[in-house]
Design a protein around this motif. Structure first.
Motif, PDB file in Angstrom:
ATOM      1  N   PRO A 138       0.801  -1.231   0.000  1.00 20.40           N
ATOM      2  CA  PRO A 138       0.000   0.000   0.000  1.00 20.40           C
ATOM      3  C   PRO A 138       0.830   1.275   0.000  1.00 20.40           C
ATOM      4  O   PRO A 138       0.318   2.361  -0.269  1.00 20.40           O
ATOM      5  N   ALA A 139       2.139   1.146   0.286  1.00 20.16           N
ATOM      6  CA  ALA A 139       3.029   2.309   0.349  1.00 20.16           C
ATOM      7  C   ALA A 139       4.454   1.810   0.105  1.00 20.16           C
ATOM      8  O   ALA A 139       4.699   0.599   0.109  1.00 20.16           O
ATOM      9  N   PRO A 140       5.418   2.714  -0.112  1.00 21.50           N
ATOM     10  CA  PRO A 140       6.797   2.271  -0.296  1.00 21.50           C
ATOM     11  C   PRO A 140       7.259   1.401   0.872  1.00 21.50           C
ATOM     12  O   PRO A 140       6.988   1.720   2.038  1.00 21.50           O
ATOM     13  N   TYR A 141       7.930   0.314   0.541  1.00 23.21           N
ATOM     14  CA  TYR A 141       8.384  -0.641   1.564  1.00 23.21           C
ATOM     15  C   TYR A 141       9.888  -0.855   1.403  1.00 23.21           C
ATOM     16  O   TYR A 141      10.363  -1.112   0.286  1.00 23.21           O
ATOM     17  N   PRO A 142      10.672  -0.742   2.495  1.00 24.72           N
ATOM     18  CA  PRO A 142      12.137  -0.781   2.382  1.00 24.72           C
ATOM     19  C   PRO A 142      12.746  -2.156   2.130  1.00 24.72           C
ATOM     20  O   PRO A 142      13.944  -2.262   1.853  1.00 24.72           O
ATOM     21  N   GLY A 143      11.969  -3.212   2.251  1.00 20.54           N
ATOM     22  CA  GLY A 143      12.521  -4.547   2.033  1.00 20.54           C
ATOM     23  C   GLY A 143      12.990  -5.214   3.302  1.00 20.54           C
ATOM     24  O   GLY A 143      13.624  -6.281   3.262  1.00 20.54           O
ATOM     25  N   PHE A 144      12.679  -4.606   4.434  1.00 18.70           N
ATOM     26  CA  PHE A 144      12.994  -5.164   5.753  1.00 18.70           C
ATOM     27  C   PHE A 144      12.047  -4.497   6.754  1.00 18.70           C
ATOM     28  O   PHE A 144      11.357  -3.523   6.396  1.00 18.70           O
ATOM     29  N   PRO A 145      11.944  -4.976   7.991  1.00 18.40           N
ATOM     30  CA  PRO A 145      11.047  -4.333   8.955  1.00 18.40           C
ATOM     31  C   PRO A 145      11.332  -2.840   9.065  1.00 18.40           C
ATOM     32  O   PRO A 145      12.467  -2.443   9.369  1.00 18.40           O
ATOM     33  N   PRO A 146      10.340  -1.989   8.791  1.00 20.47           N
ATOM     34  CA  PRO A 146      10.568  -0.537   8.767  1.00 20.47           C
ATOM     35  C   PRO A 146      11.163   0.014  10.048  1.00 20.47           C
ATOM     36  O   PRO A 146      11.889   1.011  10.017  1.00 20.47           O
ATOM     37  N   GLU A 147      10.877  -0.623  11.174  1.00 20.73           N
ATOM     38  CA  GLU A 147      11.389  -0.114  12.448  1.00 20.73           C
ATOM     39  C   GLU A 147      12.914  -0.184  12.542  1.00 20.73           C
ATOM     40  O   GLU A 147      13.531   0.508  13.361  1.00 20.73           O
ATOM     41  N   GLU A 150      17.763   2.785   9.443  1.00 18.52           N
ATOM     42  CA  GLU A 150      19.147   2.689   8.993  1.00 18.52           C
ATOM     43  C   GLU A 150      19.992   1.796   9.897  1.00 18.52           C
ATOM     44  O   GLU A 150      21.185   1.600   9.644  1.00 18.52           O
ATOM     45  N   ASN A 151      19.386   1.264  10.930  1.00 23.59           N
ATOM     46  CA  ASN A 151      20.116   0.421  11.874  1.00 23.59           C
ATOM     47  C   ASN A 151      20.291  -0.991  11.338  1.00 23.59           C
ATOM     48  O   ASN A 151      19.489  -1.476  10.533  1.00 23.59           O
ATOM     49  N   LEU A 152      21.320  -1.656  11.804  1.00 23.61           N
ATOM     50  CA  LEU A 152      21.544  -3.056  11.454  1.00 23.61           C
ATOM     51  C   LEU A 152      20.921  -3.948  12.513  1.00 23.61           C
ATOM     52  O   LEU A 152      20.873  -3.593  13.690  1.00 23.61           O
ATOM     53  N   PRO A 153      20.439  -5.122  12.112  1.00 21.13           N
ATOM     54  CA  PRO A 153      19.945  -6.064  13.123  1.00 21.13           C
ATOM     55  C   PRO A 153      21.117  -6.646  13.896  1.00 21.13           C
ATOM     56  O   PRO A 153      22.261  -6.635  13.420  1.00 21.13           O
ATOM     57  N   SER A 154      20.849  -7.142  15.072  1.00 24.94           N
ATOM     58  CA  SER A 154      21.891  -7.849  15.815  1.00 24.94           C
ATOM     59  C   SER A 154      22.105  -9.201  15.142  1.00 24.94           C
ATOM     60  O   SER A 154      21.247  -9.660  14.370  1.00 24.94           O
TER      61      SER A 154
END
Length: 203
Positions: A138-147, A150-154
């Motif tokens: 429904p809107a632009p999606y970054p390809g990963f959880p929006p939350e 710019e941070n990296l996952p652990s």
């Protein structure tokens, strides 16, 4: 004047260039044109193409590898039509390589596990998407959880992407080489299957 390379020398240089591109990418030094490839696949409607990243090279066995989301359309296409072409272009040297390949998908095996373990969390981030690649949003999606922003996952968080991760192992059946030059183009074809044959071609 430097003598022109033989077919065998030119073929060996193609694979050396691929290995060099991979090494430069891994060391994050220079940027080589062969670090990315266009993979062209067959579809029921004709053909499709997209850019992927070179991940591994085996010059002795004539194999290359790239990664993809296991849910991506290209995976379905490669399974339905098990043949494809990888197109590489190095603008600095004006060299094009076309690799005719026989792909093999790896998801739940030691090959995929080994590649996943070597992939840093920044590369794993894209596999955390809850949505199938190409699905309507429904809107632009970054390809990963929006939350994540710019941070990296652990490292622990990144493991959630493992079920979506796939490795495409490409057995190279032939290489078509083309180098552009004002002094004259150079083209050759190196076939490995079913029999090894090296030939000069008209550009």
């Amino acid at each position: 004047m430097t003598p022109a390379p033989s077919l065998a020398e030119l073929e060996a240089d193609c694979w050396q260039q691929l290995a060099t591109a991979l090494e430069q990418k891994q060391n994050r030094t220079e940027s080589h044109g062969f670090q990315t490839m266009t993979v062209a696949t067959c579809t029921h409607l004709g053909a499709d193409a997209r850019t992927v990243v070179l991940r591994q090279v085996d010059a002795d066995r004539k194999y290359v590898w790239f990664h993809t989301d296991a849910r991506a359309e290209k995976v379905i296409q490669l399974e339905a039509f098990p043949n494809a072409v990888l197109l590489l272009w190095d603008p600095a040297q004006q060299i094009q390589l076309r690799l005719t390949i026989e792909p093999r998908l790896h998801t739940d095996d030691h090959v995929a596990d080994d590649h996943w373990q070597k992939l840093w969390v920044g590369g794993r981030k894209q596999y955390l998407s809850a949505h199938t690649p190409g699905s309507v949003q429904p809107a632009p999606y970054p390809g990963f959880p929006p939350e994540l922003g710019e941070n990296l996952p652990s490292p622990e968080e990144s493991e959630a992407g493992r079920p979506n991760f796939a490795v495409i192992e490409c057995r190279v059946l032939a290489v078509d080489y083309l180098r552009l030059s004002r002094a004259g183009q150079t083209r050759a074809r190196f076939e490995y299957e079913p029999n090894e044959r090296f030939n000069w071609l008209a550009p």
